[in-house]
Design an enzyme around this catalytic site. Structure first.
Site, PDB file in Angstrom:
ATOM      1  N   TYR A   1       3.849   0.922  -3.297  1.00 46.91           N
ATOM      2  CA  TYR A   1       5.174   1.105  -2.705  1.00 46.91           C
ATOM      3  C   TYR A   1       5.907  -0.226  -2.521  1.00 46.91           C
ATOM      4  CZ  TYR A   1       3.828   5.920  -1.515  1.00 46.91           C
ATOM      5  OH  TYR A   1       3.435   7.226  -1.557  1.00 46.91           O
TER       6      TYR A   1
ATOM      7  N   LYS B   1      -9.873   4.824  -6.081  1.00 45.49           N
ATOM      8  CA  LYS B   1     -10.027   5.303  -7.459  1.00 45.49           C
ATOM      9  C   LYS B   1     -10.640   4.155  -8.261  1.00 45.49           C
ATOM     10  CE  LYS B   1      -8.967   8.490 -10.637  1.00 45.49           C
ATOM     11  NZ  LYS B   1      -9.663   9.773 -10.714  1.00 45.49           N
TER      12      LYS B   1
ATOM     13  N   ASP C   1      -9.370  11.861  -6.085  1.00 46.96           N
ATOM     14  CA  ASP C   1      -9.251  13.239  -6.591  1.00 46.96           C
ATOM     15  C   ASP C   1     -10.293  14.139  -5.934  1.00 46.96           C
ATOM     16  OD1 ASP C   1     -10.947  11.522  -7.948  1.00 46.96           O
ATOM     17  OD2 ASP C   1     -10.655  12.431  -9.914  1.00 46.96           O
TER      18      ASP C   1
ATOM     19  N   ASP D   1      -0.672   8.589   1.919  1.00 44.48           N
ATOM     20  CA  ASP D   1       0.575   9.348   2.059  1.00 44.48           C
ATOM     21  C   ASP D   1       0.313  10.807   1.694  1.00 44.48           C
ATOM     22  OD1 ASP D   1       3.189  10.128   2.192  1.00 44.48           O
ATOM     23  OD2 ASP D   1       3.921   8.831   0.602  1.00 44.48           O
TER      24      ASP D   1
ATOM     25  N   ASP E   1      -0.741  14.188   4.503  1.00 43.28           N
ATOM     26  CA  ASP E   1       0.113  15.381   4.599  1.00 43.28           C
ATOM     27  C   ASP E   1      -0.706  16.643   4.353  1.00 43.28           C
ATOM     28  OD1 ASP E   1       2.422  13.930   5.125  1.00 43.28           O
ATOM     29  OD2 ASP E   1       3.629  15.217   3.823  1.00 43.28           O
TER      30      ASP E   1
END
Ligand code: NAD
Length: 353
Positions: free
Chosen positions: A138, A188, A220, A244, A248
């Site tokens: 980001y 990852k 994943d 992020d 959620d």
């Protein structure tokens, strides 16, 4: 203890008023708290033409902790981007260097029916996600959209420095120590060098916390495990983009957005505390909102910034009590329970305290 109170927009003032009632009870019981309010978001724009007025930032800088309601509303959606309420929120997080975002997902047994998963999968759920908040893809440079070989390409840079990983690792291990002493680092590393470094630093920092069992999981798989068997997790630490998305997903395990608090901490455990939901313009000004996420944010303030675990427990137990009594705002109401308003819920928590 100085608390900057920033109610914001929509239901913000209604829910923050209930949290302030809780703080006033604690003050009456001897807690040395000073509270001062200031506008942020749309309210900041209305008052000073800026979603983060200078005076508000100054107050927040001088405070030990910040209590925030929510920002945003349809009347501000047509403003220039830098003037929009959400910009005020992003800026205050950056200005205060709040790099560690803590989002618990906790399910009260009485609310198991509100989750979209089977009650036996989520009942008793109590997990904490620590998301790095000021780095990663980001913020990494270079970024942009440009023409290469006659076509447009978009690119971002996933980037973490050792020190950025180390500081969020320390926060996460510290939190795991106060909880079930199990920390799962999500990355990852099978594909990304950035994740490889993340994992190496986590393993280095783990040496300082021999009581905490550190495990590693690819993002994943973590997404799948959160839905399949979320109770296997105690504390999760992950980077900005993975956090992020996962936080959620995890928040919805508990089914009710009006119940979940959050904290964003800097290096010295100064924090900003806020419910995870927004300003809910559809119910604003009608005394309908659920104030429990905001009240539970005050409990987090006591746990993480003031390091007063007894008071944090006291607030959380009061919330458990009103839930057990069957009191519900509209968002968590089910047949056979008693529907109450936002202020009645606040009064019930005060009585339970
Ligand atoms: P929202 O979280 O405000 O509302 C989503 C739904 O949940 C609505 O139906 C709302 O009524 C309900 N809801 C939310 N909080 C509730 C509570 N405490 N009690 C009962 N019901 C509750 O999200 P949205 O509708 O997508 O966004 C509305 C505004 O809030 C937008 O301007 C958005 O930008 C802003 N927003 C702010 C924050 C923040 O301040 N941290 C976060 C998300 C959205």
């Amino acid at each position: 203890m100085k608390i900057a109170v920033l109610p914001g927009d929509g239901i913000g003032p209604e829910i923050v008023a209930q949290a302030v009632k809780v703080l006033e009870v604690l003050r009456a019981d001897g807690a040395k708290i000073e509270m001062e309010s200031a506008p942020i978001g749309g309210a900041g724009y209305d008052a000073a033409g800026d979603p983060l007025p200078d005076a508000t930032l100054k107050l927040a800088r001088a405070a030990d902790a910040v209590l925030l309601g929510a920002v945003g509303g349809p009347q501000y959606d047509t403003l220039d981007r830098p003037l929009r309420p959400e910009r005020g929120l992003l800026r205050i997080r950056k200005e205060l260097n709040l790099f560690a975002n803590l989002r618990p997902a906790l399910l009260y047994p009485e609310l198991a029916g509100a989750s979209s998963l089977k009650p036996e999968v989520v009942s008793g759920l109590d997990l904490m996600i620590v998301r790095e908040l000021t780095g990663d893809v980001y913020f990494g440079q270079p970024r942009g959209i440009e023409v290469r070989n006659g076509e447009r390409v978009g690119f971002n840079t996933m980037l973490y420095s050792e020190s950025e990983v180390r500081r969020v690792a320390h926060v996460a291990f510290g939190i795991a120590m106060k909880r079930g002493r199990k920390l799962c680092s999500v990355e990852k590393a099978n594909v990304l060098e950035c994740s490889e470094l993340w994992k190496e630093v986590m393993i280095e920092v783990a040496k300082d916390y021999p009581e905490v069992a550190l495990s590693h999981m690819y993002v994943d798989n973590a997404a799948m495990q959160l839905i399949r068997a979320p109770k296997q997790f105690d504390t999760i630490v992950t980077g900005n983009i993975f956090g992020d998305i996962l936080s959620d997903a995890a928040s919805m395990l508990s089914g009710s957005i009006g119940m979940l608090p959050s904290a964003s901490l800097d290096e010295h455990n100064k924090g900003m505390y806020e419910p995870i939901h927004g300003s809910a313009p559809d119910i604003a000004g009608r005394n309908l909102a659920n104030p429990l996420a905001t009240i539970l944010s005050v409990a987090m303030m006591y746990r993480y910034t003031f390091a007063d675990l007894a008071t944090a427990d006291r607030i959380e137990n009061a919330v458990k009590k009103v839930i057990a009594q069957g009191l519900r705002t509209g968002d968590i109401w089910t047949e056979g329970t008693q529907k109450v308003s936002c202020s009645e819920m606040g009064d019930a928590v005060v009585a339970a305290l």
